[in-house]
Design a protein around this motif. Structure first.
Motif, PDB file in Angstrom:
ATOM      1  N   VAL A 190       0.836  -1.205   0.000  1.00  0.00           N
ATOM      2  CA  VAL A 190       0.000   0.000   0.000  1.00  0.00           C
ATOM      3  C   VAL A 190       0.867   1.250   0.000  1.00  0.00           C
ATOM      4  CG1 VAL A 190      -1.664   1.333   1.354  1.00  0.00           C
ATOM      5  CG2 VAL A 190      -1.954  -1.147   1.082  1.00  0.00           C
ATOM      6  N   THR A 191       1.935   1.241   0.786  1.00  0.00           N
ATOM      7  CA  THR A 191       2.844   2.397   0.839  1.00  0.00           C
ATOM      8  C   THR A 191       3.499   2.639  -0.512  1.00  0.00           C
ATOM      9  OG1 THR A 191       3.286   1.966   3.175  1.00  0.00           O
ATOM     10  CG2 THR A 191       4.847   3.357   2.012  1.00  0.00           C
ATOM     11  N   LEU A 192       3.901   1.561  -1.177  1.00  0.00           N
ATOM     12  CA  LEU A 192       4.522   1.696  -2.493  1.00  0.00           C
ATOM     13  C   LEU A 192       3.553   2.277  -3.510  1.00  0.00           C
ATOM     14  CD1 LEU A 192       7.029   1.184  -4.239  1.00  0.00           C
ATOM     15  CD2 LEU A 192       6.171  -1.140  -4.651  1.00  0.00           C
ATOM     16  N   ILE A 193       2.303   1.829  -3.480  1.00  0.00           N
ATOM     17  CA  ILE A 193       1.293   2.337  -4.422  1.00  0.00           C
ATOM     18  C   ILE A 193       1.039   3.820  -4.186  1.00  0.00           C
ATOM     19  CG2 ILE A 193      -1.140   2.163  -5.088  1.00  0.00           C
ATOM     20  CD1 ILE A 193      -0.943  -0.841  -4.562  1.00  0.00           C
ATOM     21  N   ARG A 194       0.902   4.203  -2.925  1.00  0.00           N
ATOM     22  CA  ARG A 194       0.651   5.612  -2.607  1.00  0.00           C
ATOM     23  C   ARG A 194       1.818   6.495  -3.044  1.00  0.00           C
ATOM     24  NH1 ARG A 194      -1.983   5.393   3.483  1.00  0.00           N
ATOM     25  NH2 ARG A 194      -4.009   4.516   2.856  1.00  0.00           N
ATOM     26  N   THR A 195       3.032   6.021  -2.850  1.00  0.00           N
ATOM     27  CA  THR A 195       4.216   6.797  -3.234  1.00  0.00           C
ATOM     28  C   THR A 195       4.269   6.993  -4.743  1.00  0.00           C
ATOM     29  OG1 THR A 195       5.414   5.903  -1.323  1.00  0.00           O
ATOM     30  CG2 THR A 195       6.728   6.897  -3.060  1.00  0.00           C
ATOM     31  N   SER A 196       3.951   5.931  -5.485  1.00  0.00           N
ATOM     32  CA  SER A 196       3.977   6.008  -6.952  1.00  0.00           C
ATOM     33  C   SER A 196       2.927   6.975  -7.477  1.00  0.00           C
ATOM     34  CB  SER A 196       3.765   4.613  -7.547  1.00  0.00           C
ATOM     35  OG  SER A 196       4.784   3.734  -7.110  1.00  0.00           O
ATOM     36  N   SER A 197       1.754   7.013  -6.870  1.00  0.00           N
ATOM     37  CA  SER A 197       0.671   7.881  -7.369  1.00  0.00           C
ATOM     38  C   SER A 197       0.897   9.345  -7.044  1.00  0.00           C
ATOM     39  CB  SER A 197      -0.668   7.414  -6.781  1.00  0.00           C
ATOM     40  OG  SER A 197      -0.637   7.519  -5.359  1.00  0.00           O
ATOM     41  N   SER A 198       1.724   9.675  -6.078  1.00  0.00           N
ATOM     42  CA  SER A 198       1.955  11.074  -5.687  1.00  0.00           C
ATOM     43  C   SER A 198       3.160  11.702  -6.382  1.00  0.00           C
ATOM     44  CB  SER A 198       2.151  11.169  -4.174  1.00  0.00           C
ATOM     45  OG  SER A 198       3.293  10.410  -3.782  1.00  0.00           O
ATOM     46  N   MET A 199       3.897  11.007  -7.227  1.00  0.00           N
ATOM     47  CA  MET A 199       5.059  11.556  -7.920  1.00  0.00           C
ATOM     48  C   MET A 199       4.602  12.452  -9.081  1.00  0.00           C
ATOM     49  SD  MET A 199       7.623   8.264  -8.054  1.00  0.00           S
ATOM     50  CE  MET A 199       8.826   9.203  -8.988  1.00  0.00           C
TER      51      MET A 199
END
Length: 218
Positions: A177-186
């Motif tokens: 979940v953390t990885l997905i959130r980080t990718s979407s905020s770039m």
């Protein structure tokens, strides 16, 4: 005619009697008297132990060899994982009195209900058997307690394994979940933009040029 010999007993400070020699032997066999009880008859200068006058008492005929107990088995029907054990009983002494009523009652409570054995078992034999029954009962209790402790340890181990597995799954889910959130905020990747501009030369002719503009030049 010869007068029979009469005996007197001293038990707990009380004088009992008179008894015949046969009655004294019977009291010994029934456990009502012991060889350490005091006895007196005419001709004695002082009180003696019954053990000192056994030669004057009629001998007790031993029971037939076939019915004298030689062994006892410990069965555990409620605990099938505990094997049946067999215990050899010491031979009964020639002058050993029979078991007392109290000893026989204890043996029956402990599961020894063979009539021949209860009828012919000696006093020392009965004590040996009672002690053996009690030791066996303690061993069974210890066995069951060890089984319960082992089961509790297994349950704790299983619970700990399940907890660790759940914790590992939660950790993996959190990382995903953390990885997905980080990718979407770039921010989006910069894209080059080409622009065409027209320029007039000194001779009056016009030329066009293409200029690549980066996002910061726009």
């Amino acid at each position: 005619m010869r007068n029979p010999i009469h005996y007197y007993l001293s038990v707990d400070g009380k004088r009992l009697g008179p008894y015949s020699a046969e009655q004294i032997r019977k009291r010994l066999n029934q456990g009502k008297s012991t060889e350490t009880d005091y006895v007196w008859r005419d001709g004695f200068e002082e009180w003696k132990y019954i053990a000192d006058v056994l030669s004057e008492l009629p001998r007790e005929e031993p029971a037939p060899e076939a019915v004298i107990p030689t062994s006892v088995k410990f069965n555990h029907p409620e605990f099938p994982d505990i094997p049946t054990t067999k215990l050899e009983i010491p031979a009964r002494g020639v002058y050993e009195p029979k078991a007392t009523l109290s000893q026989k009652n204890k043996l029956m409570k402990l599961g020894c209900t063979t009539p021949e054995l209860l009828r012919n078992v000696g006093r020392d034999q009965a004590s040996f058997m009672i002690d053996a029954f009690l030791r066996d009962a303690q061993a069974v209790f210890q066995h069951e307690r060890d089984k319960l402790a082992a089961a509790q340890r297994r349950a704790v181990g299983i619970a700990l394994s399940v907890f660790l597995a759940i914790a590992a799954i939660c950790m993996v889910v959190w990382m995903v979940v953390t990885l997905i959130r980080t990718s979407s905020s770039m921010p989006p990747k910069p894209v080059a933009v080409e622009s065409q501009a027209a320029h007039t030369s000194p001779d009056g002719s016009s030329k066009s040029s293409v200029r690549t503009l980066r996002p910061r030049d726009c």
